[in-house]
Design a protein around this motif. Sequence first.
Motif, PDB file in Angstrom:
ATOM      1  N   GLY A   1      82.830  47.735  42.746  1.00 50.91           N
ATOM      2  CA  GLY A   1      83.912  48.106  41.843  1.00 50.91           C
ATOM      3  C   GLY A   1      83.385  48.424  40.458  1.00 50.91           C
ATOM      4  O   GLY A   1      82.245  48.095  40.112  1.00 50.91           O
ATOM      5  N   THR A   2      84.204  49.079  39.645  1.00 58.21           N
ATOM      6  CA  THR A   2      83.790  49.461  38.295  1.00 58.21           C
ATOM      7  C   THR A   2      84.832  49.033  37.269  1.00 58.21           C
ATOM      8  O   THR A   2      85.973  48.731  37.611  1.00 58.21           O
TER       9      THR A   2
ATOM     10  N   THR B   1      93.160  32.255  27.612  1.00 61.79           N
ATOM     11  CA  THR B   1      92.110  33.138  28.105  1.00 61.79           C
ATOM     12  C   THR B   1      91.940  32.910  29.602  1.00 61.79           C
ATOM     13  O   THR B   1      91.582  31.810  30.030  1.00 61.79           O
ATOM     14  N   ALA B   2      92.203  33.923  30.408  1.00 58.61           N
ATOM     15  CA  ALA B   2      92.129  33.822  31.865  1.00 58.61           C
ATOM     16  C   ALA B   2      91.014  34.718  32.392  1.00 58.61           C
ATOM     17  O   ALA B   2      90.658  35.723  31.776  1.00 58.61           O
ATOM     18  N   LEU B   3      90.487  34.353  33.566  1.00 59.68           N
ATOM     19  CA  LEU B   3      89.418  35.123  34.210  1.00 59.68           C
ATOM     20  C   LEU B   3      89.842  35.488  35.624  1.00 59.68           C
ATOM     21  O   LEU B   3      90.211  34.615  36.412  1.00 59.68           O
ATOM     22  N   LEU B   4      89.779  36.769  35.930  1.00 56.96           N
ATOM     23  CA  LEU B   4      90.117  37.297  37.254  1.00 56.96           C
ATOM     24  C   LEU B   4      88.870  37.894  37.877  1.00 56.96           C
ATOM     25  O   LEU B   4      88.225  38.760  37.291  1.00 56.96           O
ATOM     26  N   GLY B   5      88.528  37.428  39.087  1.00 53.18           N
ATOM     27  CA  GLY B   5      87.382  37.960  39.814  1.00 53.18           C
ATOM     28  C   GLY B   5      87.829  38.706  41.050  1.00 53.18           C
ATOM     29  O   GLY B   5      88.629  38.187  41.841  1.00 53.18           O
ATOM     30  N   ILE B   6      87.324  39.922  41.229  1.00 50.67           N
ATOM     31  CA  ILE B   6      87.724  40.802  42.325  1.00 50.67           C
ATOM     32  C   ILE B   6      86.565  40.959  43.311  1.00 50.67           C
ATOM     33  O   ILE B   6      85.450  41.289  42.904  1.00 50.67           O
ATOM     34  N   SER B   7      86.826  40.737  44.618  1.00 49.94           N
ATOM     35  CA  SER B   7      85.828  40.897  45.677  1.00 49.94           C
ATOM     36  C   SER B   7      84.647  39.960  45.410  1.00 49.94           C
ATOM     37  O   SER B   7      84.847  38.753  45.245  1.00 49.94           O
ATOM     38  N   PHE B   8      83.406  40.478  45.376  1.00 50.26           N
ATOM     39  CA  PHE B   8      82.238  39.671  45.029  1.00 50.26           C
ATOM     40  C   PHE B   8      82.477  38.972  43.684  1.00 50.26           C
ATOM     41  O   PHE B   8      81.954  37.891  43.410  1.00 50.26           O
TER      42      PHE B   8
END
Length: 406
Positions: free
Chosen positions: A166-167, A232-239
């Motif tokens: 992803g980019t 402050t939130a962190l979202l991780g996509i796929s890997f």
Amino acid sequence: MGSLERSATRVQGFQDKEMDFQLIRQLGSCQTGGASIGQCLHLAAKIEDGNPGAWVKEFSNLARQQEEEARQRLEKGHRISSGELFLMACNSFRAAEYYSSCVVPDHARLGMSSRDCFLKAAECFDYNLTHVRIPFGEEALPVYLFTPEKDTRKEKTLLIVSGFDGTLEEEFMARGMAALKRGYNVLLFAGPGQMDSCRFIPQSSFIPDFERVVSTVLDWLTARKESDPQRTALLGISFGGYFATQAAAHEPRIKALIANSPIVDLHAYMNAFAGFDPAVMPDEDDFTVAEIPVIPAEIMNEQMKLMSTNLITRFGRGSMKKSFVYMQEFRVGEHLKEIRCPSLALLGEGEGEEPQRQFEAFCRGVSGKLDSCRFTAAQGADSHCQVGNLSYSSGVILDWLDECFS
């Protein structure tokens, strides 16, 4: 009797499962302005099933056509139409970048073209954009910070990190725009080995201790006046589900975590894709990037050769076996219990047994308040990262986050 025919375009994808998923990924971006259904289906009819080179050719040609038309419209003062076309060109270049080999110069050129078109599109947005590269060892981390207002103020911030392919630009379309509409600052970033970093430094490779990346980005963010450190939130996509989980286990400045999907053991996750564990293959069966072209087609087709080349290159260990041995370091392990912030675990019901197992391990292991959602085929969102219904997925994520920060 005559026949009624309303279109020459037909809704048909690919027999090849991976290429069909990539088509769904591109079609899914139609919801957020990254593509058009008609053009995607037109190209699908022209691309030979399972042929990466044909995919790259057609999508790069489309991207150049869209870019040229965007420039022409901008010259005539059509700012909105131009911005929309630059955004489509950006995503078409990204689609071509996905199926190009990262060891050839065209890979980086396609990626930089995607980035350039995105920055042109951003000039037409009603958002404030700061784009920088933050020093990180011998590299520099690509970062986009969007704020919903031209005149900046302290706001809740959603950090988004993607995964293997992803980019930043894709994630802006997939989830960033939805967050901006809800009043969030959106910070998109990439670490070593990720697509955006490799555009600048082709030899960049993944690191397991991703908390160092997130801490560096947070240091930069919290020094700015737009940032509210308590939201402050962190979202991780796929890997990125691994990256985000690993970071939240070590970085207390993360006040909410969304793992889409949760990956707590990358080695086991990737073994499921391979169908075996290459880390224990006999040395005589191991292979390097240089040896891939001579592997017989009946053993490895062109698509698998491409994916193997990109995997070995991006993990930076020289061979397939060494790459999978290195992946054993990408485990959250006992640190999972250190995640005490609210967490949201997401999974598509079509993702398979190993993602399901890691989803459940994540849900059992975190210490903070936990919510979860399994997306279904009936919702059009059962695929990996819900690429078939991005707006619904974003609604689930951001409604949950609104409630956390209310």
